[in-house]
Design a protein around this motif. Sequence first.
Motif, PDB file in Angstrom:
ATOM      1  N   PRO A 181      20.438  51.923  -9.376  1.00 54.14           N
ATOM      2  CA  PRO A 181      19.771  50.640  -9.632  1.00 54.14           C
ATOM      3  C   PRO A 181      20.741  49.482  -9.428  1.00 54.14           C
ATOM      4  O   PRO A 181      21.895  49.554  -9.841  1.00 54.14           O
ATOM      5  CB  PRO A 181      19.336  50.754 -11.103  1.00 54.14           C
ATOM      6  N   VAL A 182      20.262  48.431  -8.768  1.00 54.23           N
ATOM      7  CA  VAL A 182      21.146  47.303  -8.439  1.00 54.23           C
ATOM      8  C   VAL A 182      20.418  45.987  -8.637  1.00 54.23           C
ATOM      9  O   VAL A 182      19.193  45.910  -8.617  1.00 54.23           O
ATOM     10  CB  VAL A 182      21.646  47.395  -6.978  1.00 54.23           C
ATOM     11  N   SER A 183      21.226  44.941  -8.829  1.00 57.06           N
ATOM     12  CA  SER A 183      20.751  43.565  -8.752  1.00 57.06           C
ATOM     13  C   SER A 183      21.106  43.065  -7.363  1.00 57.06           C
ATOM     14  O   SER A 183      22.249  43.205  -6.915  1.00 57.06           O
ATOM     15  CB  SER A 183      21.435  42.705  -9.813  1.00 57.06           C
ATOM     16  N   GLN A 184      20.132  42.501  -6.653  1.00 57.46           N
ATOM     17  CA  GLN A 184      20.331  42.192  -5.236  1.00 57.46           C
ATOM     18  C   GLN A 184      19.942  40.756  -4.927  1.00 57.46           C
ATOM     19  O   GLN A 184      18.946  40.238  -5.425  1.00 57.46           O
ATOM     20  CB  GLN A 184      19.514  43.147  -4.364  1.00 57.46           C
ATOM     21  N   VAL A 185      20.764  40.118  -4.112  1.00 59.01           N
ATOM     22  CA  VAL A 185      20.480  38.778  -3.593  1.00 59.01           C
ATOM     23  C   VAL A 185      20.375  38.887  -2.077  1.00 59.01           C
ATOM     24  O   VAL A 185      21.260  39.448  -1.428  1.00 59.01           O
ATOM     25  CB  VAL A 185      21.585  37.767  -3.966  1.00 59.01           C
ATOM     26  N   VAL A 186      19.267  38.366  -1.500  1.00 62.99           N
ATOM     27  CA  VAL A 186      19.065  38.360  -0.054  1.00 62.99           C
ATOM     28  C   VAL A 186      19.046  36.908   0.417  1.00 62.99           C
ATOM     29  O   VAL A 186      18.305  36.084  -0.130  1.00 62.99           O
ATOM     30  CB  VAL A 186      17.755  39.073   0.345  1.00 62.99           C
ATOM     31  N   ILE A 187      19.868  36.592   1.399  1.00 61.56           N
ATOM     32  CA  ILE A 187      19.994  35.221   1.913  1.00 61.56           C
ATOM     33  C   ILE A 187      19.636  35.219   3.386  1.00 61.56           C
ATOM     34  O   ILE A 187      20.084  36.070   4.160  1.00 61.56           O
ATOM     35  CB  ILE A 187      21.427  34.691   1.722  1.00 61.56           C
ATOM     36  N   ALA A 188      18.786  34.253   3.791  1.00 62.47           N
ATOM     37  CA  ALA A 188      18.417  34.087   5.201  1.00 62.47           C
ATOM     38  C   ALA A 188      19.279  32.975   5.798  1.00 62.47           C
ATOM     39  O   ALA A 188      19.295  31.856   5.289  1.00 62.47           O
ATOM     40  CB  ALA A 188      16.936  33.742   5.339  1.00 62.47           C
ATOM     41  N   HIS A 189      20.006  33.291   6.858  1.00 62.92           N
ATOM     42  CA  HIS A 189      20.857  32.311   7.540  1.00 62.92           C
ATOM     43  C   HIS A 189      20.106  31.800   8.771  1.00 62.92           C
ATOM     44  O   HIS A 189      19.728  32.590   9.657  1.00 62.92           O
ATOM     45  CB  HIS A 189      22.181  32.957   7.942  1.00 62.92           C
ATOM     46  N   LYS A 190      19.895  30.487   8.821  1.00 62.10           N
ATOM     47  CA  LYS A 190      19.052  29.892   9.863  1.00 62.10           C
ATOM     48  C   LYS A 190      19.880  29.006  10.783  1.00 62.10           C
ATOM     49  O   LYS A 190      20.912  28.458  10.394  1.00 62.10           O
ATOM     50  CB  LYS A 190      17.929  29.063   9.224  1.00 62.10           C
ATOM     51  N   SER A 191      19.382  28.852  12.009  1.00 60.31           N
ATOM     52  CA  SER A 191      20.008  27.953  12.968  1.00 60.31           C
ATOM     53  C   SER A 191      19.595  26.517  12.666  1.00 60.31           C
ATOM     54  O   SER A 191      18.797  26.252  11.755  1.00 60.31           O
ATOM     55  CB  SER A 191      19.585  28.338  14.390  1.00 60.31           C
ATOM     56  N   ASP A 192      20.117  25.581  13.458  1.00 58.66           N
ATOM     57  CA  ASP A 192      19.798  24.175  13.237  1.00 58.66           C
ATOM     58  C   ASP A 192      18.311  23.883  13.415  1.00 58.66           C
ATOM     59  O   ASP A 192      17.774  22.962  12.793  1.00 58.66           O
ATOM     60  CB  ASP A 192      20.608  23.291  14.205  1.00 58.66           C
ATOM     61  N   ASN A 193      17.636  24.670  14.256  1.00 54.98           N
ATOM     62  CA  ASN A 193      16.204  24.441  14.472  1.00 54.98           C
ATOM     63  C   ASN A 193      15.320  25.237  13.520  1.00 54.98           C
ATOM     64  O   ASN A 193      14.104  25.287  13.685  1.00 54.98           O
ATOM     65  CB  ASN A 193      15.823  24.780  15.919  1.00 54.98           C
ATOM     66  N   GLY A 194      15.943  25.866  12.492  1.00 55.65           N
ATOM     67  CA  GLY A 194      15.151  26.540  11.466  1.00 55.65           C
ATOM     68  C   GLY A 194      14.836  27.997  11.752  1.00 55.65           C
ATOM     69  O   GLY A 194      14.154  28.635  10.957  1.00 55.65           O
ATOM     70  N   GLN A 195      15.333  28.561  12.863  1.00 51.92           N
ATOM     71  CA  GLN A 195      15.067  29.962  13.185  1.00 51.92           C
ATOM     72  C   GLN A 195      16.063  30.867  12.451  1.00 51.92           C
ATOM     73  O   GLN A 195      17.262  30.576  12.397  1.00 51.92           O
ATOM     74  CB  GLN A 195      15.182  30.194  14.700  1.00 51.92           C
ATOM     75  N   VAL A 196      15.549  31.975  11.878  1.00 56.51           N
ATOM     76  CA  VAL A 196      16.414  32.915  11.164  1.00 56.51           C
ATOM     77  C   VAL A 196      17.276  33.665  12.175  1.00 56.51           C
ATOM     78  O   VAL A 196      16.766  34.277  13.118  1.00 56.51           O
ATOM     79  CB  VAL A 196      15.588  33.907  10.321  1.00 56.51           C
ATOM     80  N   GLU A 197      18.606  33.609  11.977  1.00 55.76           N
ATOM     81  CA  GLU A 197      19.519  34.302  12.869  1.00 55.76           C
ATOM     82  C   GLU A 197      19.901  35.679  12.317  1.00 55.76           C
ATOM     83  O   GLU A 197      19.962  36.647  13.062  1.00 55.76           O
ATOM     84  CB  GLU A 197      20.776  33.454  13.080  1.00 55.76           C
ATOM     85  N   TYR A 198      20.165  35.751  11.021  1.00 54.86           N
ATOM     86  CA  TYR A 198      20.494  37.043  10.404  1.00 54.86           C
ATOM     87  C   TYR A 198      20.344  36.920   8.894  1.00 54.86           C
ATOM     88  O   TYR A 198      20.158  35.820   8.361  1.00 54.86           O
ATOM     89  CB  TYR A 198      21.906  37.510  10.782  1.00 54.86           C
ATOM     90  N   PHE A 199      20.386  38.067   8.214  1.00 52.82           N
ATOM     91  CA  PHE A 199      20.280  38.126   6.759  1.00 52.82           C
ATOM     92  C   PHE A 199      21.585  38.687   6.184  1.00 52.82           C
ATOM     93  O   PHE A 199      22.241  39.529   6.810  1.00 52.82           O
ATOM     94  CB  PHE A 199      19.127  39.033   6.316  1.00 52.82           C
ATOM     95  N   SER A 200      21.948  38.197   5.003  1.00 54.79           N
ATOM     96  CA  SER A 200      23.064  38.792   4.269  1.00 54.79           C
ATOM     97  C   SER A 200      22.580  39.154   2.868  1.00 54.79           C
ATOM     98  O   SER A 200      21.603  38.586   2.370  1.00 54.79           O
ATOM     99  CB  SER A 200      24.248  37.815   4.173  1.00 54.79           C
ATOM    100  N   THR A 201      23.266  40.110   2.246  1.00 58.22           N
ATOM    101  CA  THR A 201      22.855  40.562   0.914  1.00 58.22           C
ATOM    102  C   THR A 201      24.081  40.879   0.080  1.00 58.22           C
ATOM    103  O   THR A 201      25.105  41.337   0.604  1.00 58.22           O
ATOM    104  CB  THR A 201      21.930  41.794   1.005  1.00 58.22           C
ATOM    105  N   ILE A 202      23.969  40.579  -1.206  1.00 56.44           N
ATOM    106  CA  ILE A 202      25.006  40.909  -2.187  1.00 56.44           C
ATOM    107  C   ILE A 202      24.356  41.811  -3.239  1.00 56.44           C
ATOM    108  O   ILE A 202      23.325  41.454  -3.813  1.00 56.44           O
ATOM    109  CB  ILE A 202      25.580  39.637  -2.842  1.00 56.44           C
ATOM    110  N   VAL A 203      24.961  42.976  -3.480  1.00 54.99           N
ATOM    111  CA  VAL A 203      24.361  44.003  -4.330  1.00 54.99           C
ATOM    112  C   VAL A 203      25.352  44.372  -5.430  1.00 54.99           C
ATOM    113  O   VAL A 203      26.536  44.613  -5.157  1.00 54.99           O
ATOM    114  CB  VAL A 203      23.990  45.252  -3.495  1.00 54.99           C
ATOM    115  N   ARG A 204      24.857  44.420  -6.683  1.00 52.29           N
ATOM    116  CA  ARG A 204      25.711  44.781  -7.819  1.00 52.29           C
ATOM    117  C   ARG A 204      25.092  45.943  -8.592  1.00 52.29           C
ATOM    118  O   ARG A 204      23.902  45.932  -8.892  1.00 52.29           O
ATOM    119  CB  ARG A 204      25.912  43.576  -8.734  1.00 52.29           C
TER     120      ARG A 204
END
Length: 815
Positions: free
Chosen positions: A492-515
């Motif tokens: 079991p984990v606590s998870q944060v998911v972050i969407a990284h977007k370009s200047d025009n608002g398009q999602v380029e990739y996702f990052s996650t931090i898991v504890r």
Amino acid sequence: MTSESQTRIAQLEKELQDTQQLLQNHQQAEIDLKASQAELLALFNAIQDVIIILDSEGRYLKIAPSCAPLLYQPPAELVGKTMHEVLPCTFADSFLSCIHKALKTGKMVKLEYSLPIGEQEVWFEANIAPMTENTVVCVARDISDRKATEAALLENETKYRNLVENISDLIFSMSLEGTFIYASPQYKNILGWEPSELLGQPFAPLLHPDDLLLAQKSVEEMIATNGQRTQLEFRHQCKDGSWRWMRSITSPMFNSEGQLIGFHGVLSDISDRKATEAALSQKEAQYRSIFEAVSDGISVVDLDTGKIVAANPSFCKMHGYTQAEFFYLNPTDFVHPSSFEKFGEFINAIKMGVEYHTQAVDIRKDGSYFDIEVTGRLLNYNGKPHALSVVRDISERKKAEEEQERLITILEATPDLIGTADFMGNTLYLNKSWRQLLGLCNQTDMSNHSIPNVHPEWATEIILNQALPEAMRSGAWTGETAVIDQTGREIPVSQVVIAHKSDNGQVEYFSTIVRDLSDRQKIEVQLKQQAEDLAQTLQELQRTQAQMVQAEKMSSLGQLVAGVAHEINNPVNFIHGNLTHLEEHTQDLLEVINLCQAMNLPEFQAFSEEIDLDYIQQDLPKILHSMKIGTQRIRQIVLSLRNFSRMDEAEFKDVDIHEGIDSTLMILQHRLKEKPEFPEIQVIRDYASLPLVECYVGQLNQVLMNILTNAIDALEMGARKDEQPKITIRTGVIDADWVTIAIADNGMGMSEQIKKQIFNPFFTTKPVGKGTGMGMSISYQIITEKHAGKLECYSQPGQGTEFVITIPISQQIIA
């Protein structure tokens, strides 16, 4: 040898012959294949076309050996590279677009292009055809000779067109006074004027006012020089009022005696040329503006000396020099010594006609260094080959890369699990902690790991359906999921998911931090259990307190009711007992009055008439009878009060259930009667023959009171349409050991949600101040805990409500 053996031998010999034949056929097929391959190779060697196989990314996969002389680079340097790594960027984009078109349409695409091969520009005609879903074959043929022929044809066509244009020029003649003597038919085609309209008309009004003075001066000069031919460009008015630019070649006309008598000339329409010149001037200004304004440094380098011969402001600003200063600098003045070798490669590559790309270090005027990215290509500048250099300052990018390396170091050291994934959920990076959890040695082992591979199925559903959409919408998502280790164990984990977007608002990739939450969840479970235990204890205390308060109220009420009933009962019994004697005495008095009437005494007769004796004789027995009924009613009410008030009886007693029901109804009689705003509530008693039931009398009466009161409240809040409000009470015996009491109303009923909470402490649907929410909770506890019975509720919206009490006839049955 048996016949079976002979048959088997014959079969084996047959199989051996077949095998030998098959082997011979295979050897022959192999010989034929080699011959076919040799023929095909000879055919390819004989073909002078360029034959290349490329994939959908423009990568060179195979190259026919015969086409090496026509290649941009040697085959060994091309195979495995993409077109963008080899060819000019613009051309590579165009060629790749044709590849994609061929793959998409499934049809052959044609393309003409030129490339510098050796020291000459070679033209090719390419046919691009799909081979597989992701590969194409390109067959390119040298068409340089055809292009040269086309150029020659174009030149001849230009000469012919110029000839036609000259023939279509306007021819005119005019007098010394400036009036038309002759106008050719082309005036109609070009300017819209009919020649007949111009004859005898002055020429000056057709000139633009701004050009009139110049034309007059040209004519005066021609007259002064006695016949020198003049050329002039001016604007000529068309018949529709518009203006066209014309170029005139004007010569004098002389008579036979050599006297000047007028002028004749040829007008050429140069409006298009003027428009082109204006457009070229504008384009030159635009290009100059771009050259001056672009943020990248652009310079032109002399390939012989290596010096800068032209530089835009950005290039100068980047190095801290003015344009004038740059013209006197040598390459060693602004190129860092560590990049001298690259500068030499740059010059040599451009001389060879090859586009050059590298990273280097330059020196500013103040002596500081900065990283640059250089792209160079050949440029014909002032009629001589030069190098066009595009320089970009990448110092900030280098710093960012260094910062990224430091960040990677931190990520690799943290005990938390950190990773990144592309838009499709494919893993791009996992830090050391996560790789160790999965048993991966390095980053290259992550190719088969995506979101479903590092999370259990239920957590993957949360991430795909909740986390990623929320992160795309708001930027980040936080929640609890789980990951799996190399053994398949869920963590079991606590998870944060972050969407990284370009200047025009398009999602380029996702990052996650898991504890990891394993330890915290154990503590939370313990705390949660403690909280639930405390809540249950508090609820029990509250319920017990409420029951004690309610019991005390009922006990006090019972004592009050018992006292009132006792005080009322004595005088009522006295009145009721004497009414019989009063009735007998009244009858005696009436007999005496009858005897007096028979004597016909005047005074008696007069008084009898005065008091209306006849009416008194008729009404007095009725009064006594009514008083008797009233005292009987009071005695019944007192009896009901005494029965209901038996709250202090702490032991089980055998009682008549019907008596308790009737006593409760007697007390509630005032609420059952008709009111101005509400009709009478009808009570239907459907009593079965019941034995005496062992119970706590007072507590059972309290339950009956609560249920009947709620039924009356429900009916007053609204009965079913077109029905008289009614309460139905049914009793019965079940299996000879249990009795049931069912109390039903024809009110509006209740929803399933309310029905589930009806026995909960402090739950009420009544307005504030009208109910405590404890009545049904206490009733439920009295029936289930005190009497070991059941209290059930049946209700549907619009169908009324029914409460069913089931208790044992004797508590010994339960024991």
